[in-house]
Design an enzyme around this catalytic site. Structure first.
Site, PDB file in Angstrom:
ATOM      1  N   GLY A 175       0.816  -1.210   0.000  1.00 43.06           N
ATOM      2  CA  GLY A 175       0.000   0.000   0.000  1.00 43.06           C
ATOM      3  C   GLY A 175       0.847   1.256   0.000  1.00 43.06           C
ATOM      4  O   GLY A 175       2.025   1.218  -0.348  1.00 43.06           O
ATOM      5  N   ALA A 182       3.454   6.459  -7.941  1.00 42.71           N
ATOM      6  CA  ALA A 182       3.502   6.189  -9.387  1.00 42.71           C
ATOM      7  C   ALA A 182       4.318   4.934  -9.708  1.00 42.71           C
ATOM      8  O   ALA A 182       4.076   4.279 -10.725  1.00 42.71           O
ATOM      9  CB  ALA A 182       4.060   7.400 -10.121  1.00 42.71           C
ATOM     10  N   GLY A 183       5.283   4.598  -8.845  1.00 41.36           N
ATOM     11  CA  GLY A 183       6.075   3.390  -9.076  1.00 41.36           C
ATOM     12  C   GLY A 183       5.199   2.145  -9.005  1.00 41.36           C
ATOM     13  O   GLY A 183       5.324   1.223  -9.818  1.00 41.36           O
ATOM     14  N   HIS A 184       4.283   2.121  -8.026  1.00 41.40           N
ATOM     15  CA  HIS A 184       3.371   0.969  -7.926  1.00 41.40           C
ATOM     16  C   HIS A 184       2.425   0.923  -9.125  1.00 41.40           C
ATOM     17  O   HIS A 184       2.103  -0.152  -9.641  1.00 41.40           O
ATOM     18  CB  HIS A 184       2.513   1.061  -6.655  1.00 41.40           C
ATOM     19  CG  HIS A 184       3.287   0.978  -5.376  1.00 41.40           C
ATOM     20  ND1 HIS A 184       3.463   2.051  -4.539  1.00 41.40           N
ATOM     21  CD2 HIS A 184       3.934  -0.064  -4.793  1.00 41.40           C
ATOM     22  CE1 HIS A 184       4.167   1.677  -3.489  1.00 41.40           C
ATOM     23  NE2 HIS A 184       4.468   0.401  -3.606  1.00 41.40           N
ATOM     24  N   SER A 239       9.522   5.960  -3.490  1.00 44.38           N
ATOM     25  CA  SER A 239       9.424   4.990  -2.403  1.00 44.38           C
ATOM     26  C   SER A 239       8.365   5.484  -1.439  1.00 44.38           C
ATOM     27  O   SER A 239       8.268   6.701  -1.195  1.00 44.38           O
ATOM     28  CB  SER A 239      10.768   4.892  -1.671  1.00 44.38           C
ATOM     29  OG  SER A 239      10.581   4.284  -0.402  1.00 44.38           O
TER      30      SER A 239
END
Ligand code: PAF
Length: 282
Positions: free
Chosen positions: A35, A39-41, A189
């Site tokens: 959770g 934007a990386g996820h 991160s």
């Protein structure tokens, strides 16, 4: 208009949903997360949609992978906000089990990959990667997806999960997705949320040092000298601790004394109270 993302909370419900997609001839990708999505996820979801017809994301803040004194209590949690982001990215289902579902009374199994977890981050986070391997094995086993997508920022984690999935004949293809960076180069991160404005600026020493060390190595500087210069820059930027700055083989994670195909430059350090990691190909 935002769509409500269907959410399931047990392995049985997850497996039934994936079985339904498989019965309809659709391929499924799983995106495991804790959770606090950025934007990386969402890039992992996009990658999943390139690999499969349907993407399922999981959100589970795995208590077992946080060591004593680490940030389990303050780890950012926003399931409702995350669900909106996932739906917007094209995800079809959220799997969000409770701790009691993942680790019911009597839970007694764990998965340990030999070797890889003892290197790099494993030296300062003993047991961390065993808990990651265990929870990922559970997620993969519950989902039975065709693909599972993980971010390359956690390169060591990805190497361990690949080893584990191959060793245990898990029929899910493990795919990596390139690091997403802010405009100034800092790797995205969830833990960047802990940084003060000043720490956020000083944290740029990580991507900048990785770039500089890579340039030096590729220009022919001995690896040890390039790494020593990099260590000095990170310390000069005010990092309280540098856990490692190391050139390694991208698969075995063994230290390399010279650039080689598949080499990866890896770094981890603490700025303020926040531990950050990053890596690049060399
Ligand atoms: O990278 C993460 O977010 C976690 O380590 C993972 C893979 C979801 C396992 O808890």
């Amino acid at each position: 208009m935002t769509h409500r993302l269907p959410t399931v909370r047990t392995p049985a419900e997850l497996r039934a949903a994936v079985r339904g997609w498989h019965a309809a001839g659709q391929r499924v990708a799983l995106v495991p997360t804790m959770g606090a999505l950025h934007a990386g996820h969402l890039a992992l979801v996009t990658r999943g949609l390139e690999l499969a017809d349907v993407v399922v994301a999981s959100i589970f803040v795995n208590p077992k992978q946080f060591g004593p004194g680490e940030d389990l209590e303050r780890y950012p949690r926003d399931e409702a906000g995350d669900a909106v982001k996932l739906a917007g990215a094209g995800c079809s289902l959220l799997y969000a089990p409770d701790v009691a579902v993942m680790y019911p009374p009597g839970f007694a199994s764990f998965v340990r990959v030999a070797g890889l977890p003892d290197l790099l981050c494993g030296r300062v986070r003993p047991g961390h990667f065993d808990s990651v391997a265990t929870v990922v094995a559970k997620l993969l086993s519950a989902a039975q997806a065709d693909h599972a997508v993980f971010g390359e920022k956690d390169w060591q984690q990805l190497a361990i999960i690949r080893r584990m999935a191959a060793d245990l004949d898990i029929g899910t293809q493990i795919d990596g997705c390139g690091i997403v960076r802010d405009g100034d180069g800092l790797a995205l991160s969830s833990r960047n949320a802990y940084l003060s404005a000043d720490e956020r600026v000083r944290a740029l020493a990580l991507p900048r040092t990785l770039d500089a060390v890579r340039t030096s190595i590729l220009a022919g500087m001995p690896v040890a000298a390039a790494l020593a210069a990099g260590e000095r820059s990170i310390k000069a930027a005010g990092f309280a601790r540098l856990d490692y700055l190391e050139l390694v083989d991208g698969e075995t994670l063994y230290s390399l004394g010279a650039a080689a195909p598949g080499a990866r430059l890896m770094v981890a350090g603490i700025i303020g109270t926040t531990r950050l990691i990053d890596n690049i190909a060399v």
